[in-house]
Scaffold this active site. Structure first.
Site, PDB file in Angstrom:
ATOM      1  N   GLN A 108       0.846  -1.189   0.000  1.00  0.00           N
ATOM      2  CA  GLN A 108       0.000   0.000   0.000  1.00  0.00           C
ATOM      3  C   GLN A 108       0.879   1.236   0.000  1.00  0.00           C
ATOM      4  O   GLN A 108       1.953   1.257   0.598  1.00  0.00           O
ATOM      5  CB  GLN A 108      -0.904   0.006   1.239  1.00  0.00           C
ATOM      6  CG  GLN A 108      -1.800   1.225   1.352  1.00  0.00           C
ATOM      7  CD  GLN A 108      -2.734   1.134   2.546  1.00  0.00           C
ATOM      8  OE1 GLN A 108      -2.776   0.110   3.234  1.00  0.00           O
ATOM      9  NE2 GLN A 108      -3.480   2.188   2.798  1.00  0.00           N
ATOM     10  N   GLY A 109       0.428   2.259  -0.690  1.00  0.00           N
ATOM     11  CA  GLY A 109       1.155   3.522  -0.718  1.00  0.00           C
ATOM     12  C   GLY A 109       0.211   4.689  -0.854  1.00  0.00           C
ATOM     13  O   GLY A 109      -1.004   4.550  -0.671  1.00  0.00           O
ATOM     14  N   GLY A 110       0.783   5.844  -1.200  1.00  0.00           N
ATOM     15  CA  GLY A 110      -0.009   7.063  -1.253  1.00  0.00           C
ATOM     16  C   GLY A 110      -1.073   7.067  -2.331  1.00  0.00           C
ATOM     17  O   GLY A 110      -2.062   7.787  -2.234  1.00  0.00           O
ATOM     18  N   PHE A 111      -0.898   6.262  -3.396  1.00  0.00           N
ATOM     19  CA  PHE A 111      -1.813   6.313  -4.525  1.00  0.00           C
ATOM     20  C   PHE A 111      -2.778   5.142  -4.591  1.00  0.00           C
ATOM     21  O   PHE A 111      -3.607   5.071  -5.480  1.00  0.00           O
ATOM     22  CB  PHE A 111      -1.025   6.373  -5.837  1.00  0.00           C
ATOM     23  CG  PHE A 111      -0.071   7.535  -5.903  1.00  0.00           C
ATOM     24  CD1 PHE A 111      -0.375   8.734  -5.285  1.00  0.00           C
ATOM     25  CD2 PHE A 111       1.134   7.421  -6.555  1.00  0.00           C
ATOM     26  CE1 PHE A 111       0.500   9.797  -5.332  1.00  0.00           C
ATOM     27  CE2 PHE A 111       2.014   8.481  -6.613  1.00  0.00           C
ATOM     28  CZ  PHE A 111       1.693   9.676  -5.994  1.00  0.00           C
ATOM     29  N   ASP A 225      13.078   8.624  -7.857  1.00  0.00           N
ATOM     30  CA  ASP A 225      12.552   8.043  -6.621  1.00  0.00           C
ATOM     31  C   ASP A 225      13.159   6.666  -6.373  1.00  0.00           C
ATOM     32  O   ASP A 225      12.459   5.715  -6.017  1.00  0.00           O
ATOM     33  CB  ASP A 225      11.025   7.959  -6.670  1.00  0.00           C
ATOM     34  CG  ASP A 225      10.413   7.783  -5.280  1.00  0.00           C
ATOM     35  OD1 ASP A 225      11.045   8.209  -4.286  1.00  0.00           O
ATOM     36  OD2 ASP A 225       9.300   7.228  -5.177  1.00  0.00           O
TER      37      ASP A 225
END
Length: 418
Positions: A108-111, A225
């Site tokens: 899971q991440g920010g998007f 990144d």
């Protein structure tokens, strides 16, 4: 031109209406509110139309649905040929993930979330589903489609296709059974699975992936990144660079670019990028140096404490270099290996990569020669960036890296470039 003309007429009409009623309406709040609401609806409609024009679908000669990006996308430079990418049906992806069951979640991440999926033909895939609740991610989705669909290299993750149906925006990748590098090197029992030869293979593979991006592909790509969670490992623990949502394509002889929108991850950004918005090959080199030192030490750059007389892994490595005591930095599971001189050499290469000034850092082809002993005598590294002073306060970290399968944990900071 139509939008500009429409905008002018729209605003002229309402300001005329406002002035007309100036002597008859004491309270003009109602008209102002109406104007704001109307403008909001117009802007939403315009954005929706733009999005529809940016992403279109078509059928190729074989009858297969493909994705095409149009010239309406202002992120696409004029001299870059647009690519076609296979489209997947949302229904098939839902079946492959058991309706996006939480048990199939990889990270899971920010998007949004990443799921493991199994297609009906038995193929395993990784599915990155853009969160509809997220205000971020659309530009990154488009950027990743345009960048990675053009790239083919054994040390880059492969993008199979995407899905765009309604509000759904999904990317489909090859599945990496060993997930991401951070799950192995940071405080995990899996650390013991990575002996020095495996770690060196990972370091070398990442470097060769960067060499392809910077020099050998037909497009020059700056990743922006590079970090442990964006390095995926296949079944044989071979590394693959992933997550190109922040990447930038350089055209022609372009060597450096500036941005007012600094994106990246706390602890991996180079000084000139974090503080001035300048990025180039050498900003990726800085991130690679941080990653190299993390792989050898088994510690995150950002997880240091004042009692260790350093504010970061870079500061700790520099302190040990000055004391001629680099061997202390080696992670315990590889400390007793018979490759200590090679490990110490790699630490020195890492320090050369994270030097404060851009021109002091080697390029990635030189780094590969250094790592493999083709260059025997290494120059003495100079002080790394950010050593001896705190990280800039205007760079807000979102380093809550829960992802095990490359979803961006990123920082968005607007700065004025100097």
């Amino acid at each position: 031109m139509f939008f500009l003309f429409f905008s002018f007429c729209f605003f002229f009409f309402f300001f005329f209406l406002l002035s007309t009623y100036d002597h008859h309406v004491k309270d003009k709040t109602t008209i102002l509110v109406f104007i704001i609401i109307a403008v909001s609806f117009w802007w939403k409609w315009r954005t929706h139309k733009r999005e529809k024009k940016i992403i279109t679908t078509m059928t190729n000669k074989k009858g297969k649905k493909i994705l095409k990006l149009t010239r309406e996308d202002d992120m696409i430079e004029d001299d870059i040929k647009l690519e076609e990418l296979p489209l997947y049906d949302f229904e098939k992806l839902a079946i492959a993930t058991n309706n996006f069951d939480i048990n199939n979640k990889l990270g899971q991440g920010g998007f949004g979330l990443v799921y493991k999926g199994n297609l009906l033909n038995g193929q395993e895939i990784a599915i990155k589903r853009l969160s509809r609740a997220s205000n971020q991610g659309y530009e990154e989705f488009i950027n990743e489609v345009r960048v990675i669909s053009k790239l083919q290299h054994r040390n880059l993750v492969r993008l199979y296709g995407c899905c765009i149906e309604g509000e759904e925006k999904i990317l489909i990748y090859e599945y990496m059974p060993n997930l991401s590098l951070d799950a192995f090197i940071f405080g995990s029992a899996k650390q013991e699975l990575l002996d020095w030869r495996k770690r060196f293979n990972i370091i070398d593979g990442i470097a060769r992936g960067l060499l392809y991006l910077h020099r050998d592909s037909r497009l020059k790509i700056i990743h922006r990144d590079l970090k442990a969670s964006n390095i995926l490992l296949d079944k044989d623990l071979n590394p693959k660079i992933s997550d190109f949502g922040m990447a930038r394509i350089f055209c022609g002889n372009e060597a450096q670019a500036n941005t007012l929108r600094v994106v990246g991850t706390y602890g991996y950004m180079s000084p000139e990028y974090a503080m001035q918005g300048q990025f180039s090959e050498k900003s990726d080199v800085f991130s690679f140096g941080v990653l190299l030192l993390e792989i050898i030490s088994g510690r995150r750059n950002t997880e240091f404490y004042h009692h260790e007389e350093a504010i970061s892994l870079l500061g700790f490595a520099w302190k040990l270099w000055m004391e001629d005591n680099l061997i202390t930095m080696i992670e315990p599971t590889i400390y007793e290996s018979c490759y200590q001189q090679e490990i110490l050499r790699c630490i020195e290469v890492g320090l050369l990569c994270v030097q404060e000034f851009v021109n002091d850092r080697p390029n990635i082809s030189t780094i590969i020669s250094m790592l493999n002993g083709a260059i025997v005598d290494l120059p003495s590294p100079k002080e790394p960036g950010f050593v001896g002073r705190p990280y800039e306060k205007n760079i807000d970290s979102s380093q809550q890296n829960l992802d095990k399968y490359s979803i961006n944990s990123v920082t968005f900071t607007t700065i004025i470039a100097r």
